[in-house]
Motif scaffolding. Sequence first.
Motif, short mmCIF file in Angstrom:
data_model
loop_
_atom_site.label_atom_id
_atom_site.label_comp_id
_atom_site.label_asym_id
_atom_site.label_seq_id
_atom_site.Cartn_x
_atom_site.Cartn_y
_atom_site.Cartn_z
N THR A 304 0.87 -1.18 0.00
CA THR A 304 0.00 0.00 0.00
C THR A 304 0.90 1.22 0.00
OG1 THR A 304 -1.68 -1.22 1.24
CG2 THR A 304 -1.87 1.18 1.22
N VAL A 305 0.97 1.89 -1.14
CA VAL A 305 1.95 2.96 -1.35
C VAL A 305 1.22 4.29 -1.55
CG1 VAL A 305 3.90 3.75 -2.74
CG2 VAL A 305 3.52 1.29 -2.40
N ASN A 306 1.37 5.18 -0.60
CA ASN A 306 0.71 6.48 -0.66
C ASN A 306 1.32 7.38 -1.71
OD1 ASN A 306 -1.07 5.89 1.40
ND2 ASN A 306 0.10 6.94 2.98
N HIS A 307 0.49 8.18 -2.36
CA HIS A 307 0.94 9.26 -3.23
C HIS A 307 1.21 10.49 -2.34
CE1 HIS A 307 -0.42 7.22 -7.04
NE2 HIS A 307 -1.06 6.52 -6.12
N ALA A 308 2.25 11.22 -2.66
CA ALA A 308 2.76 12.24 -1.74
C ALA A 308 1.74 13.34 -1.45
CB ALA A 308 4.04 12.85 -2.30
N ASP A 309 1.13 13.93 -2.47
CA ASP A 309 0.21 15.05 -2.22
C ASP A 309 -1.03 14.61 -1.43
OD1 ASP A 309 1.93 16.80 -3.43
OD2 ASP A 309 0.87 16.84 -5.35
N PRO A 310 -1.70 13.52 -1.82
CA PRO A 310 -2.83 13.07 -1.00
C PRO A 310 -2.42 12.67 0.42
CG PRO A 310 -2.97 12.11 -3.19
CD PRO A 310 -1.63 12.75 -3.08
N ALA A 311 -1.21 12.11 0.58
CA ALA A 311 -0.76 11.75 1.92
C ALA A 311 -0.61 12.99 2.79
CB ALA A 311 0.56 10.99 1.85
N PHE A 312 -0.06 14.05 2.22
CA PHE A 312 0.04 15.32 2.95
C PHE A 312 -1.35 15.82 3.33
CE2 PHE A 312 -0.14 19.96 2.86
CZ PHE A 312 0.79 20.28 3.85
N GLU A 313 -2.27 15.73 2.40
CA GLU A 313 -3.62 16.20 2.66
C GLU A 313 -4.31 15.38 3.76
OE1 GLU A 313 -7.72 17.15 0.13
OE2 GLU A 313 -5.94 16.34 -0.86
N LEU A 314 -4.11 14.07 3.73
CA LEU A 314 -4.71 13.23 4.75
C LEU A 314 -4.11 13.51 6.13
CD1 LEU A 314 -6.64 11.00 5.56
CD2 LEU A 314 -5.02 9.31 4.65
N ARG A 315 -2.80 13.72 6.18
CA ARG A 315 -2.18 14.09 7.46
C ARG A 315 -2.73 15.40 7.98
NH1 ARG A 315 2.54 12.23 4.66
NH2 ARG A 315 3.19 14.38 4.20
N GLU A 316 -2.89 16.37 7.07
CA GLU A 316 -3.40 17.68 7.48
C GLU A 316 -4.85 17.60 7.96
OE1 GLU A 316 -1.70 21.06 7.23
OE2 GLU A 316 -0.31 19.41 7.70
N ALA A 317 -5.61 16.67 7.40
CA ALA A 317 -7.00 16.52 7.83
C ALA A 317 -7.10 15.82 9.18
CB ALA A 317 -7.79 15.73 6.78
N LEU A 318 -6.24 14.82 9.40
CA LEU A 318 -6.31 14.03 10.63
C LEU A 318 -5.66 14.72 11.82
CD1 LEU A 318 -5.58 10.41 9.33
CD2 LEU A 318 -7.58 11.10 10.66
N ALA A 319 -4.55 15.42 11.60
CA ALA A 319 -3.74 15.91 12.72
C ALA A 319 -4.53 16.76 13.72
CB ALA A 319 -2.52 16.66 12.21
N PRO A 320 -5.27 17.79 13.27
CA PRO A 320 -5.98 18.60 14.26
C PRO A 320 -7.09 17.84 14.97
CG PRO A 320 -6.62 19.25 12.03
CD PRO A 320 -5.44 18.32 11.90
N GLU A 321 -7.71 16.89 14.27
CA GLU A 321 -8.79 16.13 14.88
C GLU A 321 -8.25 15.18 15.94
OE1 GLU A 321 -11.41 17.37 14.27
OE2 GLU A 321 -11.20 18.28 12.30
N LEU A 322 -7.13 14.52 15.65
CA LEU A 322 -6.53 13.62 16.64
C LEU A 322 -6.00 14.40 17.83
CD1 LEU A 322 -4.66 11.15 14.27
CD2 LEU A 322 -6.78 10.75 15.52
#
Length: 406
Positions: A304-322
Amino acid sequence: MASARLIGVDGADAWQELLSAATSLRHELHRRPELGWSEHLTAGRIRDELDSIGVSWRACATTGTVARLAPDAPGRHVALRGDIDAMPIDEDSGAVWTSQHEGVMHACGHDGHTAVLLAAARWLAQHEEALPGPVSLLFQPAEEGGHGAKGMIDDGALEGVDVVFGWHNWPALGRGRMACPDGPVMSANGTFAVEVTGVGGHASQPESTRDPVLAAAAITIALQQLVARRLSPQTAAVVAVTWIDAPSNDTVTPATARLGGSIRVPDTTLRDEIFTMIAEVAESTARAYATTATTTTTTRYAATVNHADPAFELREALAPELAAAFGGNDPTPDIAVPVMASEDFSYYLAEVPGAFALVGAGDPHPCHSAHYDFNDELIAPVVRAYARLAGAPVLPAGTTDGEAQQ
């Protein structure tokens, strides 16, 4: 990149209702687990829920479901995935909502993933006019070895999709942490089986036999040295012999013995190399014991290999919520990635850009344990993150459940 708009706490009542419904639904699904490609009750419950909130859907890959919101919106088309199948394990979690289906349990948290995606569907439906682009919700069957993602893709689940996101609860990760790297997040896997053929006979006359049990034991030990002596120390890999079978009785040396197991590697090329090594070791070791060995290998899921831009976006979405949900803990992973487990989300990432995250709550029991139960604390932050990824309005990240109840 779509950006979510914040809404005030006047939407908190709807949010609390949504969380309560999602938690209750999760417990309901947990009581009625179903194995891959047999999730008929689960699929029916998902579709009933979508009907109740006015979200259109279609069946996909038999027990899968694709729901669609804002189909005519002009922005990018986002897909969000949740898997729905359970595992053939007798539950021993002690949960009030323990499995009512003997020999089957939600030992990997797919009941939680499904509840999160349905909660996201409810929130997105309440704010559908604000969505900047279409959103597809992928309720996928048969993740546990059944290649359900491939079935969904073959049935058109990704048609028109620009980016896809998914997640998995991960008990080994600390509370409030996530693993969502650029590149591999989970490993490729495969299985192997070795049949050892010798000469059977009376156990009192070893000179007249060629013992396949002894050879199988030697092969098992030899295979454990592949990672240590055939791969560089920097290479992450697992070769595990998980079973040996040599039916016989106390006084009979059998003519055949079989053994098998699985491998985990961070890239698909290395998987093929290790398969070749396994066959070489099995054949040469068997020969040393005057037996023969035949090796069969089966590829399962790619890395399972993440694409860089979507991975950044997913981190940015999850970080404040976590951070809001778990007290502002450091969200960076406290385990090495890629993890050695595998996921069929890899099929989606081979077709369109996207990313996959592991989200932890520091639970003591791992996935696939009879004692495991999904942590309901994960529902709220992941639903918020999914809303952010879809570009929907969200409550402020600091809004607590207590505030939502006011």
